[in-house]
Write a protein that holds these residues in place. Structure first.
Motif, PDB file in Angstrom:
ATOM      1  N   ALA A  40      38.666  -6.121  92.908  1.00  0.00           N
ATOM      2  CA  ALA A  40      37.789  -6.924  93.766  1.00  0.00           C
ATOM      3  C   ALA A  40      36.345  -6.872  93.267  1.00  0.00           C
ATOM      4  O   ALA A  40      35.630  -7.882  93.281  1.00  0.00           O
ATOM      5  CB  ALA A  40      37.871  -6.436  95.209  1.00  0.00           C
ATOM      6  N   LEU A  41      35.926  -5.701  92.818  1.00  0.00           N
ATOM      7  CA  LEU A  41      34.564  -5.552  92.286  1.00  0.00           C
ATOM      8  C   LEU A  41      34.362  -6.442  91.063  1.00  0.00           C
ATOM      9  O   LEU A  41      33.376  -7.180  90.972  1.00  0.00           O
ATOM     10  CB  LEU A  41      34.300  -4.094  91.924  1.00  0.00           C
ATOM     11  CG  LEU A  41      32.956  -3.822  91.262  1.00  0.00           C
ATOM     12  CD1 LEU A  41      31.852  -3.842  92.302  1.00  0.00           C
ATOM     13  CD2 LEU A  41      32.988  -2.521  90.521  1.00  0.00           C
ATOM     14  N   VAL A  42      35.307  -6.398  90.151  1.00  0.00           N
ATOM     15  CA  VAL A  42      35.211  -7.211  88.923  1.00  0.00           C
ATOM     16  C   VAL A  42      35.243  -8.697  89.285  1.00  0.00           C
ATOM     17  O   VAL A  42      34.458  -9.493  88.751  1.00  0.00           O
ATOM     18  CB  VAL A  42      36.327  -6.840  87.924  1.00  0.00           C
ATOM     19  CG1 VAL A  42      36.372  -7.822  86.770  1.00  0.00           C
ATOM     20  CG2 VAL A  42      36.137  -5.417  87.418  1.00  0.00           C
ATOM     21  N   ALA A  43      36.124  -9.085  90.203  1.00  0.00           N
ATOM     22  CA  ALA A  43      36.202 -10.491  90.625  1.00  0.00           C
ATOM     23  C   ALA A  43      34.879 -10.948  91.231  1.00  0.00           C
ATOM     24  O   ALA A  43      34.431 -12.080  90.980  1.00  0.00           O
ATOM     25  CB  ALA A  43      37.336 -10.675  91.625  1.00  0.00           C
ATOM     26  N   ARG A  44      34.233 -10.088  92.011  1.00  0.00           N
ATOM     27  CA  ARG A  44      32.952 -10.436  92.619  1.00  0.00           C
ATOM     28  C   ARG A  44      31.873 -10.595  91.544  1.00  0.00           C
ATOM     29  O   ARG A  44      31.047 -11.515  91.603  1.00  0.00           O
ATOM     30  CB  ARG A  44      32.556  -9.374  93.645  1.00  0.00           C
ATOM     31  CG  ARG A  44      31.471  -9.832  94.575  1.00  0.00           C
ATOM     32  CD  ARG A  44      31.275  -8.946  95.794  1.00  0.00           C
ATOM     33  NE  ARG A  44      31.000  -7.568  95.399  1.00  0.00           N
ATOM     34  CZ  ARG A  44      31.692  -6.519  95.817  1.00  0.00           C
ATOM     35  NH1 ARG A  44      32.711  -6.679  96.629  1.00  0.00           N
ATOM     36  NH2 ARG A  44      31.363  -5.304  95.419  1.00  0.00           N
ATOM     37  N   PHE A  45      31.874  -9.729  90.534  1.00  0.00           N
ATOM     38  CA  PHE A  45      30.913  -9.837  89.441  1.00  0.00           C
ATOM     39  C   PHE A  45      31.116 -11.137  88.667  1.00  0.00           C
ATOM     40  O   PHE A  45      30.148 -11.781  88.262  1.00  0.00           O
ATOM     41  CB  PHE A  45      31.013  -8.631  88.512  1.00  0.00           C
ATOM     42  CG  PHE A  45      30.224  -7.431  88.969  1.00  0.00           C
ATOM     43  CD1 PHE A  45      30.211  -7.027  90.289  1.00  0.00           C
ATOM     44  CD2 PHE A  45      29.497  -6.701  88.070  1.00  0.00           C
ATOM     45  CE1 PHE A  45      29.490  -5.935  90.709  1.00  0.00           C
ATOM     46  CE2 PHE A  45      28.765  -5.597  88.461  1.00  0.00           C
ATOM     47  CZ  PHE A  45      28.754  -5.213  89.791  1.00  0.00           C
ATOM     48  N   VAL A  46      32.360 -11.516  88.462  1.00  0.00           N
ATOM     49  CA  VAL A  46      32.663 -12.766  87.755  1.00  0.00           C
ATOM     50  C   VAL A  46      32.221 -13.954  88.605  1.00  0.00           C
ATOM     51  O   VAL A  46      31.609 -14.907  88.107  1.00  0.00           O
ATOM     52  CB  VAL A  46      34.164 -12.851  87.402  1.00  0.00           C
ATOM     53  CG1 VAL A  46      34.544 -14.235  86.920  1.00  0.00           C
ATOM     54  CG2 VAL A  46      34.526 -11.800  86.358  1.00  0.00           C
ATOM     55  N   GLU A  47      32.519 -13.888  89.893  1.00  0.00           N
ATOM     56  CA  GLU A  47      32.161 -14.973  90.813  1.00  0.00           C
ATOM     57  C   GLU A  47      30.654 -15.210  90.862  1.00  0.00           C
ATOM     58  O   GLU A  47      30.188 -16.353  90.892  1.00  0.00           O
ATOM     59  CB  GLU A  47      32.679 -14.639  92.207  1.00  0.00           C
ATOM     60  CG  GLU A  47      32.343 -15.662  93.269  1.00  0.00           C
ATOM     61  CD  GLU A  47      32.807 -15.208  94.643  1.00  0.00           C
ATOM     62  OE1 GLU A  47      32.110 -15.548  95.626  1.00  0.00           O
ATOM     63  OE2 GLU A  47      33.842 -14.531  94.734  1.00  0.00           O
ATOM     64  N   HIS A  48      29.888 -14.147  90.842  1.00  0.00           N
ATOM     65  CA  HIS A  48      28.428 -14.266  90.899  1.00  0.00           C
ATOM     66  C   HIS A  48      27.795 -14.529  89.530  1.00  0.00           C
ATOM     67  O   HIS A  48      26.585 -14.724  89.432  1.00  0.00           O
ATOM     68  CB  HIS A  48      27.811 -13.004  91.509  1.00  0.00           C
ATOM     69  CG  HIS A  48      28.091 -12.860  92.976  1.00  0.00           C
ATOM     70  ND1 HIS A  48      27.594 -13.720  93.931  1.00  0.00           N
ATOM     71  CD2 HIS A  48      28.840 -11.962  93.651  1.00  0.00           C
ATOM     72  CE1 HIS A  48      28.014 -13.360  95.120  1.00  0.00           C
ATOM     73  NE2 HIS A  48      28.782 -12.284  94.987  1.00  0.00           N
TER      74      HIS A  48
END
Length: 172
Positions: A40-48
């Protein structure tokens, strides 16, 4: 820690995930302590937009081409970084030849030797070709450069594949 990592280094989603998992192992989480959700952390970094594999691949490809590396070596570096094939750009023939030429110039291969002529000894030519192959260049390109009769011929060989400028009349 993850935010500091992406602020300091150009990275990919896969590399960030590996970094976070390694840091968790090193931290030796206490039993019963909840582990963070790394995916989830990595997905959030990619999303932002903090992590962008396509931008990373473009920058890494350009840097390696400028240093004289070939397509195979570039793809190996991108594989190791965890970049998907969809995020990579195709390396054109002109770029591949220019990188091979750059390496030959930098290493003094073929006609770029101190003498200004390609080496006469077959063993030395084979060593130069092997070095270019290890750098990821195609066998044909390596042979062409190492066996070129002069620097001008090597330069012309690289320029043959330069993309042509669009016809001015076409755009008017």
């Amino acid at each position: 820690m993850a935010l500091n990592y992406v602020a300091r280094f150009a990275t990919t989603a896969k590399a960030l995930e590996r970094y976070c998992r390694r840091k968790i192992r090193e931290h030796e989480w206490a039993e019963g302590e909840a582990l963070p959700d790394i995916d989830a952390l990595v997905a959030r970094f990619v999303e932002h937009g903090y992590v962008n594999d396509a931008v990373f691949a473009r920058a890494r490809t350009g840097g390696l081409l400028r240093r004289g590396y070939g397509e195979r070596r570039i793809n190996a570096a991108l594989d190791q970084a965890g970049v998907d094939w969809d995020d990579r750009r195709e390396i054109g023939e002109f770029e591949a030849r220019s990188a091979a030429l750059r390496m030959a110039q930098k290493k003094g291969f073929g006609p770029f030797a101190a003498s200004g002529e390609p080496p006469a000894e077959r063993a030395l030519r084979e060593k130069q070709i092997a070095s270019m192959l290890r750098a990821g260049h195609a066998l044909d390109s390596a042979r062409e450069l190492v066996n070129a009769a002069s620097q001008e011929i090597a330069l012309e060989w690289a320029e043959e594949m330069r993309p042509q400028e669009p016809d001015e009349e076409y755009w008017t």
